[in-house]
Design a protein around this motif. Structure first.
Motif, PDB file in Angstrom:
ATOM      1  N   TRP A 236      -5.402   3.216  13.791  1.00 51.39           N
ATOM      2  CA  TRP A 236      -5.058   4.061  12.646  1.00 51.39           C
ATOM      3  C   TRP A 236      -4.122   3.315  11.693  1.00 51.39           C
TER       4      TRP A 236
ATOM      5  N   LEU B  58      -3.664   0.049  11.318  1.00 52.04           N
ATOM      6  CA  LEU B  58      -4.364  -1.045  10.622  1.00 52.04           C
ATOM      7  C   LEU B  58      -5.297  -0.512   9.533  1.00 52.04           C
ATOM      8  N   ALA B  59      -5.914   0.624   9.802  1.00 50.18           N
ATOM      9  CA  ALA B  59      -6.790   1.239   8.791  1.00 50.18           C
ATOM     10  C   ALA B  59      -5.981   1.660   7.568  1.00 50.18           C
ATOM     11  N   GLN B  60      -4.775   2.192   7.821  1.00 51.82           N
ATOM     12  CA  GLN B  60      -3.887   2.588   6.716  1.00 51.82           C
ATOM     13  C   GLN B  60      -3.522   1.377   5.860  1.00 51.82           C
TER      14      GLN B  60
ATOM     15  N   ARG C 198      -5.067  -1.470   5.563  1.00 49.39           N
ATOM     16  CA  ARG C 198      -6.236  -1.997   4.852  1.00 49.39           C
ATOM     17  C   ARG C 198      -6.604  -1.113   3.660  1.00 49.39           C
ATOM     18  N   ALA C 199      -6.531   0.196   3.876  1.00 54.03           N
ATOM     19  CA  ALA C 199      -6.854   1.125   2.781  1.00 54.03           C
ATOM     20  C   ALA C 199      -5.874   0.942   1.631  1.00 54.03           C
ATOM     21  N   ARG C 200      -4.626   0.703   1.979  1.00 52.35           N
ATOM     22  CA  ARG C 200      -3.610   0.536   0.938  1.00 52.35           C
ATOM     23  C   ARG C 200      -3.866  -0.757   0.150  1.00 52.35           C
TER      24      ARG C 200
END
Lengths: 190, 153
Positions: free
Chosen positions: B69, B71-73, B75-77
């Motif tokens: 979660w 790392l996904a945050q 990357r999304a940022r």
């Protein structure tokens, strides 16, 4: 081209929460979903790619794309099918890239090595690994979803982007081929 | 046409997965499977899949859900920042292209003006030349200084 961003967007991206506002689920729901599905998805990816390292990478990519997908899900099964569909497409793309760049070796079959590293495969397990490695990637995917994941024909067709009517025949042929390979038959080697 | 499904294959599959195959199933089902290629195939592969699934699941070394979660945050940022910066880069490229076009169009006039300035400068006495150079330096350096000051903020 400019989407809905403006020159001041950079100033507004203060928190990670804003960046993840478009995720399909919140953190708690995601963590529960991940805990339920990640192990099975990794096994599926490792089987269809034949490569543990590729499965590790594709797993994280699949979950990320799932979170960013602009989709609504009717329930757990639909959500799970979407995740598997994303993972299947990623595995297919990785395979195509590895065909274009053979040195990448994404599709190298190390599943037998996986079993060997886990304390030695039984003879049956090694036979199964060898037989699976001789199937086409799509055949492996169909059989794994049907017999390891217990997915219905409709779910498999949805995951792999196939018509349910075509799937029945493909499943029949793949099953026949694997059974022949496991029995040491000659029909499957043709 | 050869059938691709059998109404008993689900029963055979269940019997294999519950370790009831072949000894602890109805004799009728056993007899059917002996003569049915589809059920024979199901019986041949189902146990192997069950075993392989357990083996593969036990081998999975997965990152924790919290890490995935996080790392996904991140990357999304990063992706959102890149998307937001894209219009700025496009505007800068357009501005540079406009400046180059303007320079090309006004080249003849610019040459005449520069020639007139140089000949005028040559005709001045030394004190006026120094004063003119000072004024020119201020005019040229002021925007650069302003730009550096804004950039530093």
């Amino acid at each position: 081209m400019f989407h809905d961003t403006t020159f001041t967007s950079l100033d507004r991206l203060d928190s990670a929460e804003e960046a993840t506002a478009k995720f399909v689920m919140d953190e708690d729901t995601f963590r529960q979903f991940y805990d339920r599905t990640a192990r099975g998805l990794w096994a599926y990816l490792a089987r269809i790619t034949g490569d543990r390292q590729a499965a590790d990478d594709l797993l994280q990519e699949a979950f990320y794309r799932f979170l960013r997908a602009d989709a609504t899900h009717d329930g757990e099964t639909h959500r799970r099918n979407s995740l598997y569909r994303i993972a299947t497409n990623l595995a297919r793309d990785a395979r195509r890239r590895s065909v274009a760049r053979p040195e990448a070796n994404v599709a190298g079959h190390d599943i037998e090595a996986v079993a060997a590293g886990s304390g030695g495969p039984s003879e049956t397990s090694a036979d199964f690994d060898r037989a699976m490695a001789r199937l086409k990637p799509r055949e492996r995917a169909i059989l794994w979803l049907a017999y390891a994941e217990g997915a219905s024909h409709r779910e498999i067709a949805e995951t792999l982007g196939l018509r349910p009517t075509s799937l029945k025949l493909m499943l029949f042929r793949a099953r026949r081929r694997l059974a022949d390979l496991l029995r040491g038959g000659t029909r499957a080697t043709r | 046409m050869q059938p691709v499904e059998c109404e008993f294959e689900a029963e055979v599959l269940a019997a294999v997965l519950q370790s009831r195959w072949p000894d602890r199933v109805d004799a009728e089902l056993r007899e059917h499977a002996a003569g049915c290629a589809i059920c024979r195939d199901v019986a041949a592969i189902a146990g192997a899949f069950d075993h392989a699934r357990e083996e593969m699941r036990s081998l999975a070394a997965l990152p924790g859900s919290g890490r995935v979660w996080f790392l996904a945050q991140l990357r999304a940022r990063r992706e959102a920042e890149r998307a937001a910066a894209r219009p700025l880069a496009i505007a800068q490229i357009l501005a540079a292209a406009c400046a180059a076009g303007l320079l090309f169009e006004c080249w003849d006039g610019l040459r005449t003006t520069v020639g007139w300035l140089v000949s005028g400068f040559a005709g001045m006495d030394v004190a006026t030349q120094v004063a003119a150079l000072g004024i020119a330096s201020v005019i040229l350096l002021l925007p650069a200084a302003a730009w550096l000051a804004i950039r530093g903020e």
